[in-house]
Design a protein around this motif. Structure first.
Motif: not given
Lengths: 1320, 158
Positions: A199-213
């Motif tokens: 897990i690379d959290w910076r990458q994960e966070v960037a992908a998840l931002r603005g997309h609450p499931p």
């Protein structure tokens, strides 16, 4: 996500953060600006919702209505603030009507202030780590905007943005101090979702931002979406500084998004690592559901409060008139005198009394006097007997009653509104909420605080309202307090509109009160002499009035206070002497606390954490560290003195002496021998407080006071009179040098009452020695000592002479004494002003620690000594909320950081229990490192007494569940050790369930490749898993597997089968004797009389040969001789021959059975004869030879053949010890295997169809086990040979019980198995 | 012996159990043991001059049904056991095994008397060989002759 500032500015209906609640703007666009407000309010989910609806709510035709302003613009109607944040432009628009006129004027006069405000905003949005993690929409939302608006109003006076910057800093601090990454990764790993390395959290966070499931229908949904974004922000912050991941590591938004949402956003309460107390406050918009119960449950008026009980009664005007008349005769003259003298004192021109009466505007003065008396009248009236409830007019009563009724109605309306919020937020989307509801959702914590504040005020007032009592005073104070806590214009105040409307109602009440005052004023003017002469006389007699005051009130009060204090001190000293050990311990603790505090300051100054410490105007910097060190050593020295039995006795004697001298001191105070002018500042302060006289600031010089350049707000004349008295008294005592100081303006008023005259001044002008000597010179040393001894707290005369001298050398020792003897830790700390980079983190007050020092200084000292940082200790006390709990925790804490870390994981009481279980906070910390929560930690800790070992185990285990299962099997250290060699941890768990003991497992794992290998071995055992341990003793895994592969069963391997170990053979002495005649005759009968082998025999063989007898008389004689000849041909000894005969008989019996199966073949023929004929044939003889040879070889391979070396003289014990090595003594003796095979127990018998090897293995193992485990039935020594018979009962193959006997012969150090068979 | 205190019925049960194993493993020695147990069931206690009540009931004991079926199942094994196995305890252990051999022979006789077989498993000649060997043995060790056997079973002599 939010839109850019430029984009927003083109919107036709762009709302400001504040316009909606003013109600002044764009009434025709209400729907649009409400929507706009919500868009601007900082909620990601709201933005999502609104984006979908945007086409309908924002028609393109409105696009031309763009507000165009330059950044930092102040127009006739609005103040626009603009700040660039990264790529976004933040904007706030405040109607000038919502700012104070003074602020607007100041900004107009100096427009550069607007850009300075913007610079401050920008500065607040950055910290050491760069821009803060805040969204544009949040920053422009109503909560932040309201803070900013209030800050702007205060800007001209304060020039800072305390609310705005404080909010942002608090939120950034909360994000920094919150850690969710580790527990989240643990959870992900434990569930098999992902391992941290992937897990690379910076990458994960960037992908998840603005997309609450989660869902996005309601306000609660929106709050959850915010919490999801908050979790991402924390993860992003935690990942800052991580090394770059290897190329090709992909993001897993589809996998992680729902998991993070489920764990952190969809839960109420959220996991403790996220929902910290701090976080739920700073980011309360993300924890909306958490706050709603608090808001709902807040009560503004008691449920059973009945306003009807306050309905007005009767006509009261006549009562009031009578009271005024009484006031004029009884109280008004003194009030008038005091008023006029105060006016003279506060005369800005400092005129003398005569000049004042001649030049003052007497008419105006009279008007002010009457107004003052009119206000004073009600204050006096309430003190009069029979007054209660009868003072105010009917109008006033009705106004008050109306106000109370409105208040209760409004308060209950607000309670109802609050109670409905939960349903509203759970069922309504942000777009449908009212602006006030939306503002509450954006800062539910702030709203709850305001509701709570209003409730406190309102409840406080309502609870004190009693039917028949005055209503008006309570209502007016309520009005003031409520207005202060709930600033008009606050968005969420809309919900309390009813309450606020009451303010208008109270306005009517106020008018009624003012009308009362006017009526009173007129009546007083008529009845009281306020003529010029009367007023002039009062002012002219100011000196007389002052003297009267000083002699009748001031000095008596000083003496009274002094006497009270020394009496109190005397009583306390008596108490101390009664409980001397306890007092001594507490005194030692107090001195040590002082030492710790000074050490703390030294450390902070030395480290640069703070730049300076200020107390009462004295500033300490790193330069003063030597003085602080001296002071610290002094405190420690005092503690040492009291800690020493011998020295403490002196102190005790002094105390007794002081008590004994109490009466003398008392008399000297009463007689004036101890002059009031010499009393301490504490006495003065107390006396002034009791007389209601405020005092000059410390910096006010004596000259300024005497010249009335400086005045105090309350009772200025009396304060002036006291100052003048002090001046005169001191001048009378002091020498010329003192006067010079006064003339130079170097002495302040405050310094006059400080023991030693001028401690504060001394710090600045370095002339202390001379003045201190002066003090000593004017004071009777012995009398001072008497007083000082009595005055242990320095409340009357200051410290002892010695201590006073010390204090003059190092003013900060005085600080310590103050701490110890006067104010206590809390008082001192509150007066300290700390400055420097670390100062902001230090709390202004040490409430908890101070309370503890007062209640239990010994415990406090112990804790301070342990923590070595009072601020940290205060934090710990605040966190735990229980000093006894903390003390217990500290007892089990080596390094405070461990405790702090542990406390991050849950409720302090629970953590306390865990520390008790772990025995040490450090050990607990290591456990908490590896478990998802405190509950798991507790469960694991309850499984073991070895917390340190548990920490090691958790570190080794792939997850806590593995550790927990292993703890059900063994202790943590052994489990950890096994994990180190187990390979696959799942295989070790399997092993733990196999029935093998952990000790055996650990031993065996050291010999096997891994746990999987060991499990394979376990599966091959025939007596359970534990058997592996037995079999691997003295044997390698490969050796064991080789034996098992040969078909030797584990229980046989246990008995040493498969591993021959007989060693060197003994030399048996030859005691051969000639055959006895009867035996010789038998041998002859066999046709063997000429055989050399059978000419001599060993004595023990004689009987054997004798018993061999004939096989059967029915056998043909020649056939019989052939068979005996076979036996003799292969024999080496007569005993060998006998074995072969027995073997032959056995074979004959078997053959006979075969023959008997075919009776038709042998009609009229004896079966013995027929069988013997077959056996004596050439083929039969070959068969006999081969079977005997094969049998012997099988035994030789499995156990060897010969005497087993016992390693010790033969005995039951040595034979048993050698059981696993015993075997037959000769090849021929091995025939016993075949003869007795059927006797073996069910569990030991070879399987049907087994070959010679398996049969021999089973037989040997059974025999050896009988020797090892059976009872000794026979122990018969004879002729150097001992016959042992061991017996064991087992279940036979047919299910019955059978006794097995094993016959062992032993001689010297050797033994062998003679036979093993079913016993008799 | 381990089972000295067993009642006659218990011996019949034991006989059945052992015989089952003998049949399944074709073990002649076990079959002989079954015969011995039957003999013991028919013997009165050495301490009782008259047959015990249980002995008197033996003739109609229900256990006979099962036992008869077992003894009928493999006549060959029984014939081998009777013809060559009965004397084996005596041969193996001489005096110490003689009583077992005599009991086995008595047990076989009880079965013959109950006529459980259509034809005796052992012909008269070979059974005579057995009795002859036992008679010699009893003569050599008369003290081993069981005193509590049914009178009819003293075929090897008084």
């Amino acid at each position: 996500m939010g839109r850019s500032g430029d984009d927003r500015r083109r919107r036709p209906d762009r709302p400001t953060a504040t316009t909606p609640h003013t109600g002044v703007a764009r009434p025709g666009h209400r729907a649009a600006w409400v929507t706009g407000l919500q868009h601007a309010a900082g909620n990601a989910a709201v933005v999502g919702l609104l984006a979908a609806a945007k086409q309908n709510t924002r028609p393109p035709s409105q696009a031309g209505d763009t507000i165009q302003r330059s950044p930092g613009d102040l127009s006739a109607t609005d103040l626009l603030l603009t700040v660039q944040l990264g790529k976004s432009k933040l904007m706030w628009d405040f109607p000038v009507g919502e700012l104070s006129q003074g602020t607007v004027d100041a900004l107009r006069a100096d427009p550069t202030q607007i850009s300075q405000i913007e610079v401050k905003i920008a500065a607040a949005l950055r910290d050491d780590a760069g821009p803060v993690h805040e969204s544009q929409v949040y920053l422009e939302g109503p909560a932040v905007a309201d803070d900013l608006r209030r800050d702007v109003i205060d800007w001209p006076a304060k020039r800072d943005l305390a609310r705005f910057a404080g909010r942002i800093a608090a939120r950034a601090a909360a994000v920094r101090s919150t850690k969710i990454r580790y527990p989240l990764e643990q959870s992900l790993e434990a569930s098999g979702t992902a391992s941290p390395g992937d897990i690379d959290w910076r990458q994960e966070v960037a992908a998840l931002r603005g997309h609450p499931p989660g869902p996005d229908k309601t306000m609660i949904d929106a709050s959850r979406a915010d919490r999801f974004e908050l979790a991402l922000t924390i993860l992003e912050h935690e990942a800052t500084g991580d090394p770059q991941p290897p190329a090709g590591v992909a993001a897993h938004p589809d996998l992680l998004g729902p998991l993070i949402f489920a764990k952190y956003a969809a839960t109420d309460p959220a996991p403790s690592e996220l929902a910290t107390e701090e976080m739920t406050k700073t980011h309360s918009e993300a924890f909306l559901a958490t706050w709603l119960p608090t808001i709902r449950d807040t009560r503004l008026v008691p449920d059973d409060f009945d306003p009807g009980a306050f309905a007005p009664t009767g006509d009261l005007d006549a009562v009031r008139a009578a009271l005024v008349t009484r006031y004029v005769s009884e109280a008004a003259p003194r009030t008038m005198e005091k008023f006029l003298l105060d006016r003279w004192t506060t005369d800005p021109m400092g005129r003398s009394p005569e000049t004042f009466v001649k030049t003052a505007d007497i008419a105006a003065l009279r008007g002010q006097l009457l107004e003052h008396l009119a206000k004073d009248f009600p204050r006096w009236a309430v003190t009069q007997p029979g007054f209660r409830g009868a003072f105010w007019s009917d109008v006033g009563q009705r106004a008050a009653f109306s106000a109370v009724s409105t208040l209760v109605l409004s308060a209950r309306g607000l309670q109802s509104f609050n109670a409905g919020l939960a349903d509203r937020f759970a069922s309504t989307g942000p777009g449908q909420l009212t602006p006030e509801e939306f503002a509450i959702a954006q800062d539910p914590y702030g709203y709850s605080q305001r509701v709570s504040s209003a409730a406190t005020i309102t409840m406080g007032m309502v609870e004190h309202l009693k039917p028949g009592d005055l209503l008006e005073h309570g209502l007016l104070s309520w009005y003031t307090a409520l207005a202060a806590s709930w600033a008009p214009g606050t968005d969420d105040a809309k919900g309390v509109a009813g309450l606020m409307s009451l303010l208008q109602g109270l306005g009517g009440l106020k008018s009624a009160i003012e009308a009362q005052q006017t009526a009173s004023e007129q009546q007083i003017a008529r009845e009281l002499d306020t003529g010029w002469e009367n007023m002039a006389t009062i002012i002219r007699d100011e000196a007389t009035a002052a003297q009267t005051f000083l002699s009748t009130q001031w000095e008596p009060m000083l003496k009274a206070v002094a006497l009270e204090q020394i009496t109190k001190n005397r009583d306390e000293m008596k108490e101390h002497l009664t409980k001397w050990p306890e007092y001594r311990a507490q005194a030692v603790a107090k001195f040590q606390i002082c030492g710790h505090l000074l050490t703390d300051m030294i450390d902070r100054l030395q480290s640069g954490d703070i730049d300076s410490v200020e107390l009462d105007g004295q500033v300490l910097t790193a330069k003063e560290i030597p003085e602080l060190t001296t002071a610290r050593d002094f405190m420690q020295g005092q503690a040492d003195i009291l800690g020493s039995d011998e020295k403490a006795q002196d102190q005790k004697d002094d105390m007794q002496e002081a008590i004994d001298g109490f009466e003398d001191v008392r008399e000297k105070i009463l007689s004036g021998e101890y002059k009031p002018i010499d009393y301490t500042k504490a006495v003065y302060n107390e006396a002034r407080q009791r007389l209601g006289i405020t005092w000059y600031e410390d910096y006010v010089s004596l000259g300024a006071a005497l010249d009335r350049w400086a005045i105090v707000p309350e009772n200025p004349f009396l304060a002036y009179a006291i100052a003048r008295w002090e001046w005169e008294a001191k001048v009378a005592e002091m020498d010329h040098q003192f006067k010079v100081f006064i003339a130079l303006g170097l002495l302040t008023v405050a310094s006059l009452v400080v023991p030693g005259v001028a401690g504060v001044v001394l710090a600045g002008i370095d002339l202390g020695v001379g003045i201190a000597q002066g003090v000593a010179g004017v004071t009777d040393a012995y009398a001072l000592l008497d007083l000082a001894r009595l005055d242990t707290k320095g409340t009357v005369r200051g410290v002892s002479v010695d201590q006073a001298k010390q204090a003059l050398h190092t003013a900060w020792i005085g600080l310590g004494l103050n701490l110890l003897l006067v104010g206590g830790l809390g008082t001192l700390w509150a007066r300290l002003v700390l400055k420097g980079r670390g100062a902001a983190k230090i709390p202004a007050e040490l409430n908890n620690l101070s309370a503890l020092v007062k209640v239990n200084p010994v415990a406090a000292e112990k804790m301070i000594g342990k923590v070595k940082d009072v601020v940290k200790l205060e934090e710990l006390l605040t966190t735990t909320g229980d000093s006894m709990l903390l003390e217990r925790m500290l007892d089990k804490t080596g390094d405070i950081r461990h405790l702090e870390y542990a406390l991050m994981h849950g409720d302090p009481r629970k953590i306390g229990e865990l520390i008790d279980l772990a025995g040490d906070a450090g050990k607990l910390g290591k456990i908490l490192d590896s478990v998802p929560d405190a509950v798991t930690a507790e469960r694991l800790l309850r499984l073991t007494d070895d917390a340190e070992g548990l920490g090691l185990l958790l570190k080794s285990a792939d997850n806590p569940a593995i550790a927990e299962q292993l703890l059900g099997w063994t202790n943590p250290r052994l489990a950890d050790q096994m994990l180190g060699v187990a390979g696959d941890q799942g295989e070790l768990l399997r092993l733990s369930r196999s029935g093998m003991s952990p000790e055996t497992a650990a031993r065996c794992l050291a010999k096997t490749d891994d746990a999987a290998h060991l499990n394979r071995l376990v599966a091959r055992m025939d007596k359970g898993a534990e058997q592996v341990g037995v079999l691997l003793e003295g044997r390698s895994t490969a050796e064991l597997e080789e034996l098992l592969n040969k078909g030797i069963r584990p229980s046989e391997v246990e008995m040493g089968v498969g591993t021959p170990r007989i060693g060197a053979q003994p030399n048996i002495p030859d005691n051969a004797i000639p055959l006895p005649p009867d035996v010789k005759s038998i041998v002859d009968g066999w046709g063997l009389g000429d055989r050399a082998l059978l000419q001599k025999v060993q004595p023990h063989e004689v009987d054997r040969l004798r018993k061999l007898g004939n096989v059967s008389k029915k056998i043909n004689a020649e056939t019989s001789k052939k068979l005996y000849a076979w036996a003799a041909d292969g024999a080496k000894t007569p005993g060998d021959f006998a074995n072969r005969v027995d073997f032959m008989k056995l074979e004959l019996a078997d053959t006979r059975e075969l023959v008997a199966r075919e009776p038709a073949k042998y009609p009229g023929r004896n079966y013995d004869d027929a069988a013997a004929a077959q056996l004596a044939s050439e083929k039969g003889i070959e068969g006999l030879t081969q079977v005997m040879k094969d049998q012997a070889q099988a035994v030789r391979d499995l156990a060897g053949i010969g005497w087993a070396d016992l390693g010790a003289p033969a005995s039951e014990a040595s034979v048993r010890a050698a059981a696993t090595r015993l075997t037959f003594g000769s090849d021929s003796a091995t025939y016993h295997v075949g003869k007795h095979l059927a006797d073996l127990g069910k569990a030991e018998a070879a399987a049907p169809g087994a070959g010679l090897a398996q049969q021999s293995s089973a037989y040997l193992a059974s025999a050896r086990r009988t020797v090892a485990e059976g009872n000794l039935a026979v122990n018969a020594p004879s002729g150097g040979v001992t016959k042992f018979v061991f017996s064991r009962t087992v279940e036979a193959v047919d299910g019955t019980m059978v006794k097995l006997d094993t016959i062992v012969y032993a001689r010297d150090n050797f033994a062998l198995i003679a036979s093993h068979m079913k016993g008799k | 012996m381990l089972n000295d205190d067993l009642e006659p019925m218990d011996w019949l049960v034991a006989a059945g159990k052992v015989l089952e194993y003998a049949l399944s493993s074709q073990n002649v020695r076990r079959a002989v043991q079954a015969l011995t147990d039957v003999g013991r069931a028919g013997a009165t206690s050495p301490h009782e001059p008259t047959p015990s009540p249980s002995t008197r009931d033996l003739a109609s004991a229900a256990e006979w049904g099962t036992l008869t079926e077992l003894f009928q199942r493999d006549p060959t094994l029984i014939s081998v056991a009777a013809a060559v196995g009965i004397v084996q305890p005596w041969r193996d252990h001489q005096e110490d095994g003689l009583q077992d051999s005599l009991m086995a022979r008595s047990g076989y006789q009880m079965l013959l008397d109950r006529k459980i077989w259509t034809a005796p498993p052992v012909d008269d000649f070979h059974l005579g060989e057995v009795d002859e060997e036992l008679l010699e043995a009893v003569r050599e060790f008369p003290q081993q002759r069981p005193a509590n056997l049914p009178a009819a079973h003293f075929w090897w002599g008084p």
